[in-house]
Design a protein around this motif. Structure first.
Motif, PDB file in Angstrom:
ATOM      1  N   LEU A 273      -7.742 -28.006  -5.062  1.00 53.01           N
ATOM      2  CA  LEU A 273      -6.766 -28.635  -6.001  1.00 53.01           C
ATOM      3  C   LEU A 273      -7.617 -29.466  -7.735  1.00 53.01           C
ATOM      4  O   LEU A 273      -6.856 -28.754  -8.096  1.00 53.01           O
ATOM      5  CB  LEU A 273      -6.339 -29.822  -4.876  1.00 53.01           C
ATOM      6  CG  LEU A 273      -4.388 -29.966  -5.404  1.00 53.01           C
ATOM      7  CD1 LEU A 273      -3.649 -28.852  -6.229  1.00 53.01           C
ATOM      8  CD2 LEU A 273      -4.023 -30.814  -4.481  1.00 53.01           C
ATOM      9  N   ASP A 274      -7.813 -30.277  -7.161  1.00 55.51           N
ATOM     10  CA  ASP A 274      -8.569 -31.025  -8.719  1.00 55.51           C
ATOM     11  C   ASP A 274      -9.740 -30.227  -9.512  1.00 55.51           C
ATOM     12  O   ASP A 274      -9.496 -30.148 -10.574  1.00 55.51           O
ATOM     13  CB  ASP A 274      -9.696 -32.183  -8.069  1.00 55.51           C
ATOM     14  CG  ASP A 274      -9.030 -32.639  -6.547  1.00 55.51           C
ATOM     15  OD1 ASP A 274      -7.757 -33.230  -6.339  1.00 55.51           O
ATOM     16  OD2 ASP A 274      -9.769 -33.668  -6.111  1.00 55.51           O
ATOM     17  N   SER A 275     -10.237 -29.396  -8.931  1.00 52.81           N
ATOM     18  CA  SER A 275     -10.394 -28.233  -9.621  1.00 52.81           C
ATOM     19  C   SER A 275      -9.554 -27.487 -10.704  1.00 52.81           C
ATOM     20  O   SER A 275      -9.945 -27.411 -11.436  1.00 52.81           O
ATOM     21  CB  SER A 275     -11.278 -27.229  -9.035  1.00 52.81           C
ATOM     22  OG  SER A 275     -12.043 -26.711 -10.181  1.00 52.81           O
ATOM     23  N   THR A 276      -8.444 -26.723  -9.675  1.00 53.24           N
ATOM     24  CA  THR A 276      -7.601 -25.428 -10.898  1.00 53.24           C
ATOM     25  C   THR A 276      -6.896 -26.774 -11.532  1.00 53.24           C
ATOM     26  O   THR A 276      -6.254 -26.693 -12.170  1.00 53.24           O
ATOM     27  CB  THR A 276      -6.932 -25.469  -9.710  1.00 53.24           C
ATOM     28  OG1 THR A 276      -6.974 -25.007  -9.077  1.00 53.24           O
ATOM     29  CG2 THR A 276      -5.451 -24.448  -9.920  1.00 53.24           C
ATOM     30  N   LYS A 277      -6.546 -28.301 -11.390  1.00 53.47           N
ATOM     31  CA  LYS A 277      -5.802 -29.254 -11.469  1.00 53.47           C
ATOM     32  C   LYS A 277      -5.852 -29.420 -12.913  1.00 53.47           C
ATOM     33  O   LYS A 277      -5.729 -29.369 -14.584  1.00 53.47           O
ATOM     34  CB  LYS A 277      -4.916 -30.035 -10.946  1.00 53.47           C
ATOM     35  CG  LYS A 277      -4.505 -29.918  -9.769  1.00 53.47           C
ATOM     36  CD  LYS A 277      -4.115 -31.617  -9.927  1.00 53.47           C
ATOM     37  CE  LYS A 277      -2.914 -31.697  -8.233  1.00 53.47           C
ATOM     38  NZ  LYS A 277      -2.735 -32.803  -7.675  1.00 53.47           N
ATOM     39  N   GLN A 360       2.695 -21.202 -16.241  1.00 49.17           N
ATOM     40  CA  GLN A 360       3.062 -20.345 -15.008  1.00 49.17           C
ATOM     41  C   GLN A 360       1.744 -20.282 -13.887  1.00 49.17           C
ATOM     42  O   GLN A 360       2.214 -19.983 -12.605  1.00 49.17           O
ATOM     43  CB  GLN A 360       3.858 -18.903 -15.260  1.00 49.17           C
ATOM     44  CG  GLN A 360       4.348 -18.311 -14.022  1.00 49.17           C
ATOM     45  CD  GLN A 360       5.363 -18.883 -13.687  1.00 49.17           C
ATOM     46  OE1 GLN A 360       6.132 -19.420 -13.920  1.00 49.17           O
ATOM     47  NE2 GLN A 360       5.465 -19.290 -12.731  1.00 49.17           N
ATOM     48  N   GLN A 361       0.357 -19.907 -14.017  1.00 48.68           N
ATOM     49  CA  GLN A 361      -0.267 -19.538 -14.114  1.00 48.68           C
ATOM     50  C   GLN A 361      -0.388 -21.169 -12.584  1.00 48.68           C
ATOM     51  O   GLN A 361      -1.427 -21.079 -12.126  1.00 48.68           O
ATOM     52  CB  GLN A 361      -1.720 -19.079 -14.790  1.00 48.68           C
ATOM     53  CG  GLN A 361      -1.221 -17.466 -15.575  1.00 48.68           C
ATOM     54  CD  GLN A 361      -2.338 -17.208 -16.052  1.00 48.68           C
ATOM     55  OE1 GLN A 361      -3.445 -18.197 -16.235  1.00 48.68           O
ATOM     56  NE2 GLN A 361      -2.384 -15.477 -16.676  1.00 48.68           N
ATOM     57  N   GLU A 362      -0.618 -22.162 -13.946  1.00 50.13           N
ATOM     58  CA  GLU A 362      -0.770 -23.091 -13.139  1.00 50.13           C
ATOM     59  C   GLU A 362      -0.035 -23.634 -12.071  1.00 50.13           C
ATOM     60  O   GLU A 362      -0.079 -24.243 -10.785  1.00 50.13           O
ATOM     61  CB  GLU A 362      -1.023 -24.176 -14.347  1.00 50.13           C
ATOM     62  CG  GLU A 362      -1.040 -25.728 -13.818  1.00 50.13           C
ATOM     63  CD  GLU A 362      -0.643 -26.749 -15.027  1.00 50.13           C
ATOM     64  OE1 GLU A 362      -1.479 -27.677 -14.814  1.00 50.13           O
ATOM     65  OE2 GLU A 362      -0.329 -26.664 -15.958  1.00 50.13           O
ATOM     66  N   ILE A 363       1.469 -23.237 -11.941  1.00 43.73           N
ATOM     67  CA  ILE A 363       2.368 -24.093 -11.257  1.00 43.73           C
ATOM     68  C   ILE A 363       1.672 -23.023  -9.564  1.00 43.73           C
ATOM     69  O   ILE A 363       2.144 -23.574  -8.923  1.00 43.73           O
ATOM     70  CB  ILE A 363       3.900 -23.269 -11.563  1.00 43.73           C
ATOM     71  CG1 ILE A 363       4.387 -24.281 -12.530  1.00 43.73           C
ATOM     72  CG2 ILE A 363       4.887 -23.352 -10.784  1.00 43.73           C
ATOM     73  CD1 ILE A 363       5.633 -23.707 -13.415  1.00 43.73           C
ATOM     74  N   VAL A 366      -1.519 -24.281  -8.988  1.00 40.32           N
ATOM     75  CA  VAL A 366      -1.556 -25.467  -8.139  1.00 40.32           C
ATOM     76  C   VAL A 366      -0.577 -25.191  -7.021  1.00 40.32           C
ATOM     77  O   VAL A 366      -1.103 -26.131  -5.449  1.00 40.32           O
ATOM     78  CB  VAL A 366      -0.956 -26.796  -9.218  1.00 40.32           C
ATOM     79  CG1 VAL A 366      -0.467 -27.684  -8.480  1.00 40.32           C
ATOM     80  CG2 VAL A 366      -1.811 -26.930 -10.064  1.00 40.32           C
ATOM     81  N   ASN A 367       0.054 -24.694  -6.970  1.00 40.70           N
ATOM     82  CA  ASN A 367       0.929 -24.635  -5.347  1.00 40.70           C
ATOM     83  C   ASN A 367       0.157 -24.466  -4.399  1.00 40.70           C
ATOM     84  O   ASN A 367       0.208 -24.425  -2.954  1.00 40.70           O
ATOM     85  CB  ASN A 367       2.446 -23.685  -5.624  1.00 40.70           C
ATOM     86  CG  ASN A 367       3.895 -24.486  -6.451  1.00 40.70           C
ATOM     87  OD1 ASN A 367       3.506 -26.118  -6.464  1.00 40.70           O
ATOM     88  ND2 ASN A 367       4.729 -23.565  -7.191  1.00 40.70           N
ATOM     89  N   THR A 368      -0.506 -22.374  -4.609  1.00 40.87           N
ATOM     90  CA  THR A 368      -1.116 -22.502  -3.845  1.00 40.87           C
ATOM     91  C   THR A 368      -2.622 -23.190  -3.080  1.00 40.87           C
ATOM     92  O   THR A 368      -2.588 -23.783  -1.764  1.00 40.87           O
ATOM     93  CB  THR A 368      -1.785 -21.275  -4.345  1.00 40.87           C
ATOM     94  OG1 THR A 368      -1.062 -20.576  -4.741  1.00 40.87           O
ATOM     95  CG2 THR A 368      -2.863 -19.953  -3.346  1.00 40.87           C
ATOM     96  N   ALA A 369      -3.326 -23.960  -3.616  1.00 40.83           N
ATOM     97  CA  ALA A 369      -4.125 -24.324  -3.568  1.00 40.83           C
ATOM     98  C   ALA A 369      -3.789 -26.374  -2.547  1.00 40.83           C
ATOM     99  O   ALA A 369      -3.856 -26.491  -2.057  1.00 40.83           O
ATOM    100  CB  ALA A 369      -4.638 -26.084  -5.097  1.00 40.83           C
TER     101      ALA A 369
END
Length: 738
Positions: A273-277, A360-363, A366-369
């Motif tokens: 999650l941290d890496s994705t953000k 949009q990809q971030e949403i 992040v939701n998945t993570a």
């Protein structure tokens, strides 16, 4: 002098003739002539072995581009043969409906957020005032019930019930309708059918079914009488042991390794999650920089367009007179500035679209993570908490059930079990006997009685209402009259209790409002916001998908679209290829694949380019898995990358290519043509000319290709190999590569 010279000439001619005769027949006239051999010299040369195959030229990518939304095509910005860069806008759909859908979704989202804010803020003065008003109204109703002060509406309702009862009384007195008579006639017909069936008796199918029931009941009884066998007891004991083991496992809870694994999943999910953000934060920063840069380019282009306009137009807005000999100079100069400004605008739009896509990809990411992290934490919490009372009770129930099954097997059938099974046999036998015996007088009498009853009912319906039915309808009228009088006179104890309950409910509602929002109310409002946000995001995605962009740098090769065409999601809009690199897929026979290695050099020619210089390539991939081709031949896929394709080479996707994959090569080795090698038994031999003799020589071969073979032993450089050895000793063998 001339006579002497002629004599010398004649003498020399005679000498030459004699010498020729001696050479042609050294042993004298009448003896056999020595054979004349043709030879080739053993030499050193470079030797290359290769595997030949063919395939078609493929581009690095060949993609059918499709819209992800549906609607009419508004504009087509790319055409056959256009070279486009990654992200270039190729076509667009009409987005009026999609924009409206997004605006509606935005309005719903705003409404949901406002409702959430309202719930969090708690009830306002108006809400409390409305609740107080409802309480006052309930209290007024209670007082009215207690005091009997019915309103005009209460009296009207009671009067309506009375009118309905009186209408029903009138219907009863009027008698049965056609529909009532038809229904009664149907009952008579059914009763007659049942009577006919009772008189005929049981059919063969009825008796067969009854016999099967007897056999099944007897088998169940016999099984109960027999003691349990060893396999049944063992199976029951195994089930009990398994249930006890599962119970012990549940009671023990998760061990250290399981908890560690669960904690590791939580840590990994948090890290992800941290890496994705962080990753998307960096991407958004880069995209914003690209937007700023594109905006600067737009401003510069706009400034340039203004300057060019001033240079090319007079004060009336018309183009200035062109310089002598340069017709259309100012118009072309201005058009170039306009195109530059339009290209800059397109670059800015592309940069903004890229940022929106990243958001949009971030949403989604992040939701998945976050979901993965939540699931991991829940699993860890459950493991740390240990078994719940429900888990323990379920495990104990499984043990008890398995123990009961084992005990019942050991005890055998009880008296009650045997009695029940025997009763089932007796009942089944009685049913069978009854069917075989045929209908009794009592059965026929019962069926006849049903017919008589149905006929009586039909007759009753046809006769019209009786005094009893009229009396019942009159009783309903009397009850309605009593209810009307009751309303006018005031409520009874039950009515007062109901009114009091409404007062209590209104009181509780007012108290809840004054207490403020509950956690569950906030959670429900938040859920509505989340749902509205998802709908908005989906609408925005549909709008974004109405624009078709190039996924990579390449060439447009087919555009089946037309402006105004109505397309659906998934409709092929364009086909484009990445022609910056070509490759060839070939199938290599299993007998040759061992020599094909990744990185091997390849020489490539084309049927369509017979005069072109062969192009070089390299083996990029050799499939580790073979496939069956026609004739049950096993072959392996080999991918060959083609080196540099100049524009004038004639390279095209789909061309048939002939490939020679180098499997081995040696420099400066002794080689001879394969056609000179003879097979005699298990030996490879050649015939070497030594003096005037053909000497049979055993040789050892090394690397070979279709034309030549390496000599490992038996020959030396410069040896003369006879190409036409003695006929009686000749036997050829096929030597060479694939």
């Amino acid at each position: 002098m001339s006579i002497l010279r002629n004599k010398w000439i004649l003498a020399l001619v005679a000498l030459v003739i004699v010498a020729g005769v001696i050479m042609l027949n050294p042993l004298g006239i009448g003896k056999a002539t020595a054979p004349t051999y043709l030879t080739e010299k053993v030499q050193r040369s470079n030797l290359v072995a290769s595997v030949n195959s063919s395939g078609s030229v493929q581009p690095a990518a060949d993609v059918n581009l499709t819209f992800q939304s549906s609607g009419p095509v508004q504009s087509i910005l790319a055409h056959n043969g256009d070279e486009v860069m990654t992200g270039t806008v190729l076509a667009q759909l009409n987005t009026d409906d999609l924009k409206l859908l997004r605006e509606q979704s935005q309005a719903n989202l705003n409404q949901a957020k406002a409702n959430l804010d309202k719930v969090k803020a708690g009830p306002g003065a108006k809400d409390i005032a409305n609740a107080q008003s409802a309480l006052d109204s309930a209290r007024a109703s209670l007082d009215k019930v207690k005091n009997g002060s019915a309103t005009a509406s209460d009296v009207a309702a009671a009067q309506s019930q009375l009118d309905s009862a009186r209408a029903n009384l009138a219907n009863v007195k009027a008698g049965a309708t056609r529909q009532d008579i038809a229904a009664s006639q149907a009952q008579v017909d059914q009763a007659n059918a049942n009577l006919a069936k009772a008189k005929v008796g049981a059919t063969t199918q009825d008796i067969a079914a009854a016999s099967a029931s007897v056999r099944q009941a007897q088998a169940s009884l016999d099984k109960l009488k027999q003691p349990p066998n060893a396999s049944d007891l063992q199976a029951a004991q195994t089930a009990l042991d398994a249930a006890k083991a599962q119970q012990a496992k549940v009671k023990a809870g998760a061990d250290t390794s399981v908890l560690s694994a669960a904690q590791a999943k939580v840590d990994q999910a948090q890290s992800n999650l941290d890496s994705t953000k962080a990753n998307y934060a960096s991407q958004k920063q880069d995209a914003q920089i690209a937007i700023d840069q594109a905006a600067n380019v737009v401003r510069n282009a706009q400034d340039n367009l203004t300057n060019v306009y001033n240079q090319t137009h007079d004060t009336n807005g018309n183009f200035k007179s062109d310089p002598p000999g340069h017709s259309g100079y100012y118009e072309e100069l201005y058009s170039q500035a306009q195109r530059t400004e339009q290209d800059a605008e397109g670059g800015l739009t592309k940069a903004r679209t890229a940022l929106d896509s990243i958001k949009q990809q971030e949403i989604d990411a992040v939701n998945t993570a976050q979901t993965s992290l939540g699931d991991a934490k829940t699993a860890l919490t459950q493991l740390q908490a240990g078994p719940t009372p429900s888990d323990l009770a379920q495990a104990q129930s499984a043990v008890d059930q398995a123990q009961a099954s084992l005990d019942k097997l050991k005890r055998g059938a009880s008296v009650q079990d045997l009695a029940g099974a025997q009763a089932a046999v007796d009942q089944a036998q009685a049913n069978l006997d009854k069917l075989k015996a045929g209908p009794t007088a009592a059965d026929i009498a019962a069926a006849q009685a049903a017919v008589d009853q149905a006929k009586a009912n039909l007759a009753k319906v046809k006769e019209g209402p009786t005094q009893a039915s009229i009396a019942a309808a009159q009783a309903q009228v009397d009850q309605a009259v009593a209810s009307l009088n009751k309303v006018k006179q005031g409520g009874a104890a039950d009515d007062v209790a109901q009114a009091q309950a409404l007062v209590d409910q209104a009181q509780n509602t007012l108290a809840d409002l004054k207490a403020g929002a509950k956690p569950e109310d906030i959670a429900a409002a938040q859920a509505q916001v989340d749902q509205a946000q998802a709908s908005f995001d989906q609408a925005q995605l549909h709008l974004d998908n109405a624009t078709l962009t190039a996924p990579f740098q390449g060439v447009i090769v087919n555009v089946p679209l037309t402006v105004g065409q109505n397309v659906g999601a998934g409709t092929v809009a364009m086909n484009m290829i990445d022609n910056r690199e070509y490759h060839i897929d070939v199938n290599v026979n299993e007998s040759d694949i061992a020599g094909v290695k990744k990185g091997a050099a390849v020489s490539i020619t084309f049927d369509a380019l017979p005069n072109a210089v062969p192009i070089s390539g390299t083996v990029k991939f050799v499939s580790p898995k073979g496939s069956t081709q026609a004739g049950n031949v096993i072959s392996y896929l080999v991918t060959i990358v083609i080196h540099g394709q100049p524009d004038n080479s004639g390279m095209r996707a789909g061309l048939t290519a002939n490939t020679a994959i180098v499997t081995a090569q040696k420099s400066s080795v002794l080689v001879i043509p394969n056609r000179l090698v003879r097979t005699e038994g298990n030996d490879n031999v050649v015939y070497v000319l030594k003096g005037q003799q053909a000497v049979r020589t055993l040789i050892q071969l090394g690397l070979s290709n279709d034309d030549n073979s390496e000599i490992l032993s038996g020959l030396n450089e410069g040896d003369l190999i006879i190409t036409n050895p003695p006929a009686a000793r000749q036997s050829t063998a096929k030597i060479g590569g694939g």
